[in-house]
Design a protein around this motif. Structure first.
Motif, short mmCIF file in Angstrom:
data_model
loop_
_atom_site.label_atom_id
_atom_site.label_comp_id
_atom_site.label_asym_id
_atom_site.label_seq_id
_atom_site.Cartn_x
_atom_site.Cartn_y
_atom_site.Cartn_z
N UNK A 53 0.82 -1.21 0.00
CA UNK A 53 0.00 0.00 0.00
C UNK A 53 0.86 1.27 0.00
N UNK A 54 1.98 1.19 -0.72
CA UNK A 54 2.90 2.32 -0.82
C UNK A 54 2.65 3.05 -2.14
N UNK A 55 2.29 4.32 -2.06
CA UNK A 55 2.06 5.10 -3.27
C UNK A 55 3.32 5.19 -4.11
N UNK A 56 4.45 5.36 -3.46
CA UNK A 56 5.71 5.40 -4.18
C UNK A 56 5.97 4.07 -4.88
N UNK A 57 5.61 2.99 -4.23
CA UNK A 57 5.76 1.67 -4.85
C UNK A 57 4.90 1.51 -6.08
N UNK A 58 3.67 2.02 -6.01
CA UNK A 58 2.78 1.95 -7.16
C UNK A 58 3.33 2.77 -8.32
N UNK A 59 3.81 3.98 -8.02
CA UNK A 59 4.35 4.85 -9.06
C UNK A 59 5.60 4.24 -9.69
N UNK A 60 6.49 3.71 -8.85
CA UNK A 60 7.71 3.08 -9.37
C UNK A 60 7.39 1.87 -10.23
N UNK A 61 6.44 1.05 -9.81
CA UNK A 61 6.05 -0.12 -10.58
C UNK A 61 5.45 0.31 -11.92
N UNK A 62 4.62 1.34 -11.91
CA UNK A 62 4.01 1.83 -13.14
C UNK A 62 5.08 2.37 -14.09
N UNK A 63 6.06 3.07 -13.55
CA UNK A 63 7.15 3.59 -14.39
C UNK A 63 7.96 2.45 -15.00
N UNK A 64 8.25 1.43 -14.22
CA UNK A 64 9.00 0.28 -14.73
C UNK A 64 8.21 -0.39 -15.85
N UNK A 65 6.93 -0.64 -15.62
CA UNK A 65 6.11 -1.29 -16.64
C UNK A 65 6.01 -0.43 -17.90
N UNK A 66 5.87 0.87 -17.74
CA UNK A 66 5.78 1.78 -18.89
C UNK A 66 7.08 1.80 -19.68
N UNK A 67 8.21 1.91 -19.01
CA UNK A 67 9.50 1.94 -19.70
C UNK A 67 9.80 0.63 -20.40
N UNK A 68 9.48 -0.49 -19.77
CA UNK A 68 9.68 -1.79 -20.41
C UNK A 68 8.77 -1.92 -21.62
N UNK A 69 7.53 -1.45 -21.51
CA UNK A 69 6.59 -1.49 -22.62
C UNK A 69 7.12 -0.67 -23.79
N UNK A 70 7.63 0.53 -23.51
CA UNK A 70 8.20 1.36 -24.58
C UNK A 70 9.41 0.70 -25.22
N UNK A 71 10.26 0.12 -24.39
CA UNK A 71 11.47 -0.52 -24.90
C UNK A 71 11.13 -1.71 -25.78
N UNK A 72 10.20 -2.53 -25.35
CA UNK A 72 9.80 -3.72 -26.12
C UNK A 72 9.15 -3.34 -27.44
N UNK A 73 8.38 -2.24 -27.46
CA UNK A 73 7.72 -1.81 -28.69
C UNK A 73 8.68 -1.18 -29.69
N UNK A 74 9.79 -0.62 -29.20
CA UNK A 74 10.77 0.00 -30.08
C UNK A 74 11.73 -1.00 -30.70
N UNK A 75 11.71 -2.22 -30.23
CA UNK A 75 12.64 -3.21 -30.76
C UNK A 75 12.12 -3.86 -32.01
#
Length: 75
Positions: A53-75
């Protein structure tokens, strides 16, 4: 381990859930960037981050998922 003072926030072996989510997010990042990430491990990391229930944890997880999604789509 669940902190009895603050209710049902998962804090693992750390003094607060915010510290726990930091290490879980780092492990999540290392797992998700592998060539063949394990889906069960990723699901466990996501569930663990949600139970902190950590807001920072949610934000960090969302950023990781977003960056990985962008990276995978650019390959």
């Amino acid at each position: 381990y669940v902190n009895s003072v603050s209710g049902t926030r998962n804090l693992g072996m750390f003094w607060e859930p915010g510290a726990f989510q930091t290490f879980i997010n780092i492990a999540f990042l290392f797992e998700i960037i592998q060539e063949k990430p394990d889906v069960k491990t990723i699901a466990i990391f996501i569930a663990t981050i949600i139970t902190t229930f950590s807001t920072t944890g949610y934000i960090a997880m969302a950023m990781i998922l977003f960056l990985v999604f962008l990276h995978k789509n650019n390959m």
